[in-house]
Scaffold this motif. Structure first.
Motif, PDB file in Angstrom:
ATOM      1  N   TYR A  74      -6.903  60.164  46.808  1.00  0.00           N
ATOM      2  CA  TYR A  74      -6.513  58.762  46.901  1.00  0.00           C
ATOM      3  C   TYR A  74      -4.990  58.639  46.947  1.00  0.00           C
ATOM      4  CZ  TYR A  74     -11.265  57.178  45.938  1.00  0.00           C
ATOM      5  OH  TYR A  74     -12.608  56.933  46.018  1.00  0.00           O
ATOM      6  N   PRO A  75      -4.485  57.632  47.641  1.00  0.00           N
ATOM      7  CA  PRO A  75      -3.025  57.462  47.737  1.00  0.00           C
ATOM      8  C   PRO A  75      -2.440  56.859  46.466  1.00  0.00           C
ATOM      9  CG  PRO A  75      -4.124  55.683  48.892  1.00  0.00           C
ATOM     10  CD  PRO A  75      -5.216  56.628  48.434  1.00  0.00           C
ATOM     11  N   ASP A  76      -1.130  56.927  46.361  1.00  0.00           N
ATOM     12  CA  ASP A  76      -0.414  56.264  45.270  1.00  0.00           C
ATOM     13  C   ASP A  76      -0.673  54.762  45.372  1.00  0.00           C
ATOM     14  OD1 ASP A  76       1.374  55.111  43.528  1.00  0.00           O
ATOM     15  OD2 ASP A  76       3.171  55.866  44.520  1.00  0.00           O
ATOM     16  N   PRO A  77      -1.285  54.148  44.359  1.00  0.00           N
ATOM     17  CA  PRO A  77      -1.627  52.723  44.463  1.00  0.00           C
ATOM     18  C   PRO A  77      -0.409  51.805  44.472  1.00  0.00           C
ATOM     19  CG  PRO A  77      -2.127  53.558  42.261  1.00  0.00           C
ATOM     20  CD  PRO A  77      -1.756  54.735  43.096  1.00  0.00           C
ATOM     21  N   TYR A  78       0.741  52.303  44.044  1.00  0.00           N
ATOM     22  CA  TYR A  78       1.940  51.452  43.980  1.00  0.00           C
ATOM     23  C   TYR A  78       3.078  51.950  44.867  1.00  0.00           C
ATOM     24  CZ  TYR A  78      -0.682  49.532  40.127  1.00  0.00           C
ATOM     25  OH  TYR A  78      -1.682  48.959  39.389  1.00  0.00           O
ATOM     26  N   GLN A  79       2.787  52.923  45.718  1.00  0.00           N
ATOM     27  CA  GLN A  79       3.717  53.366  46.765  1.00  0.00           C
ATOM     28  C   GLN A  79       5.130  53.612  46.221  1.00  0.00           C
ATOM     29  OE1 GLN A  79       2.636  49.815  47.259  1.00  0.00           O
ATOM     30  NE2 GLN A  79       0.566  50.541  47.629  1.00  0.00           N
ATOM     31  N   LYS A  80       5.213  54.373  45.148  1.00  0.00           N
ATOM     32  CA  LYS A  80       6.490  54.538  44.437  1.00  0.00           C
ATOM     33  C   LYS A  80       7.580  55.155  45.311  1.00  0.00           C
ATOM     34  CE  LYS A  80       4.466  56.636  40.957  1.00  0.00           C
ATOM     35  NZ  LYS A  80       3.053  56.271  41.135  1.00  0.00           N
ATOM     36  N   THR A  81       7.246  56.155  46.122  1.00  0.00           N
ATOM     37  CA  THR A  81       8.255  56.804  46.957  1.00  0.00           C
ATOM     38  C   THR A  81       8.859  55.830  47.956  1.00  0.00           C
ATOM     39  OG1 THR A  81       7.193  58.970  46.752  1.00  0.00           O
ATOM     40  CG2 THR A  81       8.682  58.655  48.619  1.00  0.00           C
ATOM     41  N   ILE A  82       7.996  55.037  48.597  1.00  0.00           N
ATOM     42  CA  ILE A  82       8.477  54.049  49.570  1.00  0.00           C
ATOM     43  C   ILE A  82       9.349  53.007  48.878  1.00  0.00           C
ATOM     44  CG2 ILE A  82       7.769  52.195  51.143  1.00  0.00           C
ATOM     45  CD1 ILE A  82       5.305  53.856  51.805  1.00  0.00           C
ATOM     46  N   LYS A  83       8.927  52.539  47.714  1.00  0.00           N
ATOM     47  CA  LYS A  83       9.699  51.512  47.009  1.00  0.00           C
ATOM     48  C   LYS A  83      11.069  52.030  46.577  1.00  0.00           C
ATOM     49  CE  LYS A  83       5.770  48.799  45.400  1.00  0.00           C
ATOM     50  NZ  LYS A  83       4.934  48.378  44.264  1.00  0.00           N
ATOM     51  N   LYS A 137      17.613  48.284  50.726  1.00  0.00           N
ATOM     52  CA  LYS A 137      17.712  46.821  50.682  1.00  0.00           C
ATOM     53  C   LYS A 137      18.561  46.308  49.523  1.00  0.00           C
ATOM     54  CE  LYS A 137      14.581  46.279  54.014  1.00  0.00           C
ATOM     55  NZ  LYS A 137      14.850  45.607  55.311  1.00  0.00           N
ATOM     56  N   GLY A 138      18.888  47.172  48.563  1.00  0.00           N
ATOM     57  CA  GLY A 138      19.613  46.701  47.397  1.00  0.00           C
ATOM     58  C   GLY A 138      18.765  45.845  46.489  1.00  0.00           C
ATOM     59  N   ILE A 139      17.483  46.175  46.389  1.00  0.00           N
ATOM     60  CA  ILE A 139      16.523  45.409  45.588  1.00  0.00           C
ATOM     61  C   ILE A 139      15.849  46.365  44.614  1.00  0.00           C
ATOM     62  CG2 ILE A 139      14.414  44.007  45.670  1.00  0.00           C
ATOM     63  CD1 ILE A 139      15.205  43.281  48.552  1.00  0.00           C
ATOM     64  N   ARG A 140      15.650  45.945  43.382  1.00  0.00           N
ATOM     65  CA  ARG A 140      15.026  46.812  42.388  1.00  0.00           C
ATOM     66  C   ARG A 140      13.568  47.098  42.759  1.00  0.00           C
ATOM     67  NH1 ARG A 140      17.192  42.778  39.351  1.00  0.00           N
ATOM     68  NH2 ARG A 140      15.208  42.192  38.383  1.00  0.00           N
ATOM     69  N   PRO A 141      13.059  48.310  42.486  1.00  0.00           N
ATOM     70  CA  PRO A 141      11.666  48.638  42.837  1.00  0.00           C
ATOM     71  C   PRO A 141      10.650  47.650  42.282  1.00  0.00           C
ATOM     72  CG  PRO A 141      12.847  50.624  42.212  1.00  0.00           C
ATOM     73  CD  PRO A 141      13.774  49.472  41.918  1.00  0.00           C
ATOM     74  N   GLU A 142      10.914  47.119  41.089  1.00  0.00           N
ATOM     75  CA  GLU A 142       9.963  46.182  40.487  1.00  0.00           C
ATOM     76  C   GLU A 142       9.990  44.819  41.155  1.00  0.00           C
ATOM     77  OE1 GLU A 142      13.596  46.318  37.644  1.00  0.00           O
ATOM     78  OE2 GLU A 142      12.503  47.676  38.984  1.00  0.00           O
ATOM     79  N   GLN A 143      10.886  44.627  42.124  1.00  0.00           N
ATOM     80  CA  GLN A 143      10.930  43.383  42.904  1.00  0.00           C
ATOM     81  C   GLN A 143      10.270  43.551  44.278  1.00  0.00           C
ATOM     82  OE1 GLN A 143      15.369  42.891  42.485  1.00  0.00           O
ATOM     83  NE2 GLN A 143      14.804  40.798  41.929  1.00  0.00           N
ATOM     84  N   TYR A 187      -6.091  50.541  46.298  1.00  0.00           N
ATOM     85  CA  TYR A 187      -5.448  51.487  47.217  1.00  0.00           C
ATOM     86  C   TYR A 187      -5.235  50.801  48.563  1.00  0.00           C
ATOM     87  CZ  TYR A 187      -7.181  54.857  43.741  1.00  0.00           C
ATOM     88  OH  TYR A 187      -7.450  55.536  42.584  1.00  0.00           O
ATOM     89  N   ASN A 188      -4.308  49.870  48.629  1.00  0.00           N
ATOM     90  CA  ASN A 188      -4.189  49.038  49.829  1.00  0.00           C
ATOM     91  C   ASN A 188      -3.368  49.682  50.945  1.00  0.00           C
ATOM     92  OD1 ASN A 188      -1.917  48.680  48.126  1.00  0.00           O
ATOM     93  ND2 ASN A 188      -1.396  46.746  49.097  1.00  0.00           N
ATOM     94  N   ILE A 189      -2.604  50.741  50.645  1.00  0.00           N
ATOM     95  CA  ILE A 189      -1.829  51.445  51.673  1.00  0.00           C
ATOM     96  C   ILE A 189      -2.281  52.896  51.714  1.00  0.00           C
ATOM     97  CG2 ILE A 189       0.471  52.036  52.533  1.00  0.00           C
ATOM     98  CD1 ILE A 189      -0.024  49.046  52.400  1.00  0.00           C
ATOM     99  N   ASN A 190      -2.788  53.342  52.864  1.00  0.00           N
ATOM    100  CA  ASN A 190      -3.387  54.672  52.929  1.00  0.00           C
ATOM    101  C   ASN A 190      -2.347  55.787  52.915  1.00  0.00           C
ATOM    102  OD1 ASN A 190      -2.749  55.599  55.793  1.00  0.00           O
ATOM    103  ND2 ASN A 190      -3.729  53.637  56.201  1.00  0.00           N
ATOM    104  N   VAL A 191      -2.814  57.011  52.736  1.00  0.00           N
ATOM    105  CA  VAL A 191      -1.936  58.178  52.616  1.00  0.00           C
ATOM    106  C   VAL A 191      -1.116  58.394  53.880  1.00  0.00           C
ATOM    107  CG1 VAL A 191      -1.890  60.699  52.409  1.00  0.00           C
ATOM    108  CG2 VAL A 191      -3.398  59.354  50.934  1.00  0.00           C
ATOM    109  N   VAL A 192      -1.748  58.291  55.053  1.00  0.00           N
ATOM    110  CA  VAL A 192      -1.043  58.544  56.309  1.00  0.00           C
ATOM    111  C   VAL A 192       0.104  57.564  56.489  1.00  0.00           C
ATOM    112  CG1 VAL A 192      -1.264  58.671  58.815  1.00  0.00           C
ATOM    113  CG2 VAL A 192      -3.120  59.506  57.364  1.00  0.00           C
ATOM    114  N   THR A 193      -0.163  56.280  56.272  1.00  0.00           N
ATOM    115  CA  THR A 193       0.882  55.271  56.396  1.00  0.00           C
ATOM    116  C   THR A 193       2.024  55.553  55.423  1.00  0.00           C
ATOM    117  OG1 THR A 193      -0.581  53.541  57.216  1.00  0.00           O
ATOM    118  CG2 THR A 193       1.405  52.823  56.085  1.00  0.00           C
ATOM    119  N   GLN A 194       1.699  55.866  54.186  1.00  0.00           N
ATOM    120  CA  GLN A 194       2.749  56.136  53.201  1.00  0.00           C
ATOM    121  C   GLN A 194       3.612  57.328  53.611  1.00  0.00           C
ATOM    122  OE1 GLN A 194       2.102  55.749  48.987  1.00  0.00           O
ATOM    123  NE2 GLN A 194       0.135  54.719  49.273  1.00  0.00           N
ATOM    124  N   GLU A 195       2.986  58.382  54.108  1.00  0.00           N
ATOM    125  CA  GLU A 195       3.751  59.573  54.511  1.00  0.00           C
ATOM    126  C   GLU A 195       4.668  59.271  55.690  1.00  0.00           C
ATOM    127  OE1 GLU A 195       0.730  62.443  55.340  1.00  0.00           O
ATOM    128  OE2 GLU A 195       0.549  63.104  53.245  1.00  0.00           O
TER     129      GLU A 195
END
Length: 355
Positions: free
Chosen positions: A52-61, A68-74, A239-247
């Motif tokens: 299963y992919p990372d549910p919160y897409q931490k690497t992308i964030k 973008k100059g925006i905090r990950p939690e935003q 898991y709204n963003i799949n592994v392929v998209t995240q990579e």
């Protein structure tokens, strides 16, 4: 002072979200027997796809945060901006009781999503310059109005909404103000995301579908206060963003130099097309554009649209939209595609001249 807690549908405040296996364990292990995955691998062509992919897409964030100059939690990551629109409707609008405020002509998915959720719609058309009229918008808001959608640069018109009016609306609107910036990369106007800490009721949407060229991967972004983002994460599919998209997205976010190269080509071609359109007698008006498309008004949009189709050129007929009579929306293509378009338009002009 705006507080998102005052706008959340009451039953969602106490909602206990689905807890996935990846929520309950974070870190590294040698044996994963917690998520009922197929540990033998994947028939889709890689061992990684069985997980299963990372549910919160931490690497992308993390990468978006630096970019973008925006905090990950935003940052909220969705399956296209459409998922963020859908979740916002679910979050603050009671079906059959609440409503949203739209400024047509604008992106059609706001209305579709409202209709899906049985949410009412108030409409205040943009003026003749496709700008919002503050006084008319203020008159339309009631206690039932929960979200105001602003699209800037606007689709299908291509223009930036006047920043002073947008700021006035954000400050005065008693609810969520969503500024959809799908086309922000094609202009040098600052993003409203730079002012999130100033406006607690502001949510800014962007996408990787346009300038970044990843429409097929379906990844949209929403930027807002940590409180708003926390609620969106609470009600999203696990898991709204799949592994392929995240990579693929993670790799693409490292290519900002190539992005700038593509943007220069698109903007140069936009200028070339606008100049060519303005010289064509069949085009009555060329609207200013800060996007990767140009809206033009012609003598007979239905006829010209059909003619271009016969020559294998597909544009968008926007004639049914408010204020867009006989208007075609034309995306900026490659130089060769734009040559093809201009050749077809010149041929149509020549044909018209002989009639």
């Amino acid at each position: 002072m705006f507080s998102i807690d005052n706008f959340i549908r009451p039953h969602l405040k106490s909602l206990k979200p689905y807890s996935s296996a990846r929520d309950e364990f974070e870190g590294e292990a040698s044996v994963y027997l917690d998520a009922n995955e197929n540990n033998l691998g994947s028939l889709a062509g890689g061992v990684d796809y069985n997980r299963y992919p990372d549910p919160y897409q931490k690497t992308i964030k993390e990468k978006l945060s630096k970019l973008k100059g925006i905090r990950p939690e935003q940052i909220f990551i969705g399956n296209g901006s459409d998922e963020a629109i859908d979740l916002l409707m679910r979050l603050v609008c009671e079906p059959g009781r609440n409503e949203v405020l739209l400024l047509p002509p604008t992106y059609g998915m706001y209305e579709v999503s409202a209709n899906i959720h049985n949410v009412g719609i108030q409409r205040v058309p943009l003026d003749e310059h496709f700008q919002p009229v503050f006084e008319k918008i203020a008159e339309k808001q009631t206690e039932s109005t929960k979200i105001l959608f602003l699209c800037s640069p606007n689709n299908p018109t291509g223009n930036i909404l006047e920043p002073a009016t947008v700021e006035k609306l954000i400050r005065s609107f008693n609810g969520l103000v969503v500024v959809d910036e799908a086309y922000i990369d094609f202009t040098d106007i600052p993003s409203w995301s730079t002012r999130l800490d100033e406006f607690p009721n502001l949510l800014v949407m962007q996408t990787l579908s346009k300038a970044w060229g990843m429409a097929g991967l379906r990844l949209g972004m929403a930027f807002a206060s940590p409180e708003i983002i926390g609620y969106l994460n609470k009600i999203k599919p696990p898991y709204n963003i799949n592994v392929v998209t995240q990579e693929l997205v993670s790799a693409a976010l490292d290519k900002t130099a190539q992005l700038q190269d593509m943007l220069q080509v698109i903007i140069k071609e936009r200028t070339r097309l606008v100049e060519a359109f303005e010289a064509l007698p069949l085009i009555e008006k060329v609207y200013p554009s800060d996007a990767n498309f140009v809206l033009v008004q012609v003598h007979n949009a239905n006829e010209l649209y059909a003619y271009l189709l016969e020559r294998g050129v597909v544009v968008r007929n926007r004639s049914t939209q408010p204020g867009c009579a006989n208007c075609l929306r034309i995306t900026i293509g490659t130089p060769a595609e734009n040559d093809n378009l201009l050749e077809s338009l010149n041929a149509y002009s020549a044909q018209e001249a002989t009639l």
